[in-house]
Scaffold this motif. Structure first.
Motif, mmCIF file in Angstrom:
data_model
loop_
_atom_site.group_PDB
_atom_site.id
_atom_site.type_symbol
_atom_site.label_atom_id
_atom_site.label_comp_id
_atom_site.label_asym_id
_atom_site.label_seq_id
_atom_site.Cartn_x
_atom_site.Cartn_y
_atom_site.Cartn_z
ATOM 1 N N ARG A 175 0.799 -1.224 0.000
ATOM 2 C CA ARG A 175 0.000 0.000 0.000
ATOM 3 C C ARG A 175 0.833 1.276 0.000
ATOM 4 O O ARG A 175 1.950 1.319 0.538
ATOM 5 C CB ARG A 175 -0.932 0.005 1.220
ATOM 6 C CG ARG A 175 -2.071 -1.011 1.098
ATOM 7 C CD ARG A 175 -3.171 -0.737 2.107
ATOM 8 N NE ARG A 175 -4.328 -1.563 1.819
ATOM 9 C CZ ARG A 175 -4.770 -2.546 2.604
ATOM 10 N NH1 ARG A 175 -4.138 -2.810 3.737
ATOM 11 N NH2 ARG A 175 -5.842 -3.244 2.275
ATOM 12 N N ALA A 176 0.271 2.294 -0.620
ATOM 13 C CA ALA A 176 0.839 3.632 -0.544
ATOM 14 C C ALA A 176 1.030 4.014 0.919
ATOM 15 O O ALA A 176 0.296 3.571 1.790
ATOM 16 C CB ALA A 176 -0.083 4.634 -1.234
ATOM 17 N N CYS A 177 2.019 4.838 1.163
ATOM 18 C CA CYS A 177 2.461 5.261 2.500
ATOM 19 C C CYS A 177 3.396 4.239 3.146
ATOM 20 O O CYS A 177 3.841 4.449 4.277
ATOM 21 C CB CYS A 177 1.301 5.566 3.451
ATOM 22 S SG CYS A 177 0.251 6.931 2.930
ATOM 23 N N SER A 178 3.706 3.147 2.428
ATOM 24 C CA SER A 178 4.657 2.167 2.971
ATOM 25 C C SER A 178 5.937 2.114 2.150
ATOM 26 O O SER A 178 6.820 1.298 2.440
ATOM 27 C CB SER A 178 4.024 0.778 3.002
ATOM 28 O OG SER A 178 3.835 0.249 1.707
ATOM 29 N N PHE A 179 6.064 2.993 1.152
ATOM 30 C CA PHE A 179 7.255 2.994 0.308
ATOM 31 C C PHE A 179 8.279 4.004 0.831
ATOM 32 O O PHE A 179 7.967 4.896 1.616
ATOM 33 C CB PHE A 179 6.885 3.327 -1.135
ATOM 34 C CG PHE A 179 5.997 2.295 -1.786
ATOM 35 C CD1 PHE A 179 6.527 1.129 -2.290
ATOM 36 C CD2 PHE A 179 4.623 2.492 -1.868
ATOM 37 C CE1 PHE A 179 5.722 0.165 -2.882
ATOM 38 C CE2 PHE A 179 3.798 1.540 -2.464
ATOM 39 C CZ PHE A 179 4.347 0.374 -2.965
ATOM 40 N N GLY A 180 9.515 3.859 0.367
ATOM 41 C CA GLY A 180 10.567 4.791 0.748
ATOM 42 C C GLY A 180 11.040 4.598 2.173
ATOM 43 O O GLY A 180 10.670 3.653 2.865
ATOM 44 N N ASP A 181 11.881 5.528 2.617
ATOM 45 C CA ASP A 181 12.371 5.517 4.001
ATOM 46 C C ASP A 181 11.297 6.004 4.958
ATOM 47 O O ASP A 181 11.309 5.668 6.147
ATOM 48 C CB ASP A 181 13.618 6.402 4.120
ATOM 49 C CG ASP A 181 14.766 5.876 3.274
ATOM 50 O OD1 ASP A 181 15.438 4.938 3.710
ATOM 51 O OD2 ASP A 181 14.959 6.406 2.157
ATOM 52 N N ALA A 182 10.396 6.810 4.442
ATOM 53 C CA ALA A 182 9.229 7.281 5.191
ATOM 54 C C ALA A 182 8.249 7.841 4.176
ATOM 55 O O ALA A 182 8.611 8.126 3.031
ATOM 56 C CB ALA A 182 9.605 8.348 6.214
ATOM 57 N N ALA A 183 7.008 7.984 4.596
ATOM 58 C CA ALA A 183 5.968 8.498 3.694
ATOM 59 C C ALA A 183 5.074 9.461 4.464
ATOM 60 O O ALA A 183 4.993 9.405 5.698
ATOM 61 C CB ALA A 183 5.140 7.345 3.130
ATOM 62 N N THR A 184 4.411 10.321 3.707
ATOM 63 C CA THR A 184 3.480 11.267 4.328
ATOM 64 C C THR A 184 2.166 11.265 3.564
ATOM 65 O O THR A 184 2.113 10.906 2.383
ATOM 66 C CB THR A 184 4.050 12.702 4.314
ATOM 67 O OG1 THR A 184 4.246 13.124 2.961
ATOM 68 C CG2 THR A 184 5.373 12.769 5.064
ATOM 69 N N THR A 185 1.117 11.665 4.257
ATOM 70 C CA THR A 185 -0.167 11.881 3.587
ATOM 71 C C THR A 185 -0.841 13.099 4.168
ATOM 72 O O THR A 185 -0.410 13.653 5.185
ATOM 73 C CB THR A 185 -1.073 10.636 3.682
ATOM 74 O OG1 THR A 185 -2.112 10.752 2.704
ATOM 75 C CG2 THR A 185 -1.714 10.494 5.061
#
Length: 374
Positions: A175-185
């Motif tokens: 799911r989106a918000c689980s990618f990268g070193d951190a995520a924001t919404t």
């Protein structure tokens, strides 16, 4: 007809939302408390990460990460050229330099081939230190995070997934918000998951980063709010907004994500061969913050928008101006030739009414009018 009908959503969940707000008023725990704690736990579980840290809005969510990672003057941060202003704004706010990158015409998201070229160019020039990539999940569709992760590792860059519009999207089930070193919404009211004011959140699996962010968002607190161990900010999600979001999150999980994709399928079926409709790559799911079509040129786009308005059909242009042409970034010498796709999109895109509560009749009204006009 509403562009994004928050009234229909409220009418469906009026009793639950009203009761949740009243509960906060009754217990007078307006900042922090069980509503916020419950929301953070539920959001982290839904996304599939260890930590969710809520804050005042989506822009401050990114700013807090920039603070935590000490992004500063002399650093280069790579940002898509076709996106909302705040993604580049937070870079300049920290004194770093935004390096804008052209996007893919079909997905609207950052072009990974051009991204790597931009990184190589900065390294060759030697004036800035590449530090970070901020891919945006534009209009609800996750960016190409698989390829972006490969590039980031190759050049030792951090990745901040800007999922302000992307909550609920996914790639092969992740799911989106689980990618990268951190995520924001963002929980801005018109977002896929929106509250009744401003709100935002950060997602990460990094325990130490989560602890630091929880300090930074409350004036750099230590053991308590009167023990200040670092310079921070005041960026908290209030309990009433958390209470509203807890109700809306249940609705989002139960049916809204599927319903908005049903609307996407109907729009696309009816508009096939008439205009360029959104492309969703295999394995991807979009949460459709917007349903954005492309026209042949600016004249056709603007004429269509004007005629739709005459028929009482709202539409929006996201975005009328590329990031590299924003007045706030005039100090940087961007070459307009590097942004061929973004320049084209700003002249040809048009977003149609899109939300989970859009009826078949309303879809027919939009598509029938559009076909007649075109």
């Amino acid at each position: 007809m509403e562009f994004r009908d928050l009234k229909a959503q409220y009418e469906k969940y009026k009793s639950e939302i009203d009761a949740a707000i009243q509960e906060v008023i009754n217990n007078t725990n307006f900042i922090g408390g069980k509503e916020v704690n419950t929301l953070e736990q539920r959001l982290a579980e839904y996304v599939g990460v260890r930590h969710c840290i809520t804050c005042a809005n989506g822009t401050e969510a990114m700013t807090l990460l920039m603070m935590a990672w000490d992004i500063k003057e002399g650093d280069a941060v790579f940002v898509p050229d076709f996106t909302f202003f705040s993604t580049g704004e937070v870079v300049s706010f920290r004194g770093a330099t935004p390096i804008f990158v052209d996007v893919d015409r079909e997905t609207f998201n950052v072009d990974t081939t051009k991204l790597e070229k931009a990184i190589s160019k900065v390294l060759e020039e030697g004036k800035l230190t590449p530090k970070m990539i901020i891919p945006v999940d534009l209009f609800g569709l996750p960016a190409d995070h698989i390829e972006i992760e490969i590039i980031a590792k190759k050049y030792n860059l951090r990745v901040l997934e800007d999922a302000a519009q992307g909550f609920g999207g996914s790639i092969n089930g992740k799911r989106a918000c689980s990618f990268g070193d951190a995520a924001t919404t963002s929980f801005f009211p018109a977002k896929p998951l929106g509250c009744y004011g401003d709100g935002g959140a950060i997602f990460t699996n990094d325990d130490a980063l989560a602890e630091l962010l929880n300090s930074l968002k409350v004036h750099g607190k230590g053991d308590n709010k009167y023990d200040n161990v670092r310079i921070g900010v005041n960026s908290r999600l209030d309990s009433i907004q958390a209470a509203v979001l807890n109700v809306k999150l249940t609705a989002f999980i139960d049916h809204e994500l599927e319903d908005v994709n049903r609307v996407y399928r109907l729009y696309t079926e009816k508009l096939k061969g008439i205009v360029d409709t959104p492309i969703i790559p295999e394995g991807y799911v979009s949460s459709f913050a917007q349903y954005t079509i492309k026209l042949k040129n600016k004249e056709e786009r603007d004429a269509l928008q004007a005629k739709l308005k005459e028929e009482g059909i709202p539409s929006m242009v996201y975005y009328v101006k590329p990031m590299h042409k924003q007045g706030a970034f005039t100090e940087y010498d961007y070459d307009d030739n590097y942004f061929e796709v973004t320049n084209e999109l700003c002249d040809t895109v048009l977003s149609l009414p899109m939300h989970p509560y859009l009826s078949d009749n309303e879809i027919n009204i939009v598509t029938d009018n559009l076909k007649e006009i075109i």
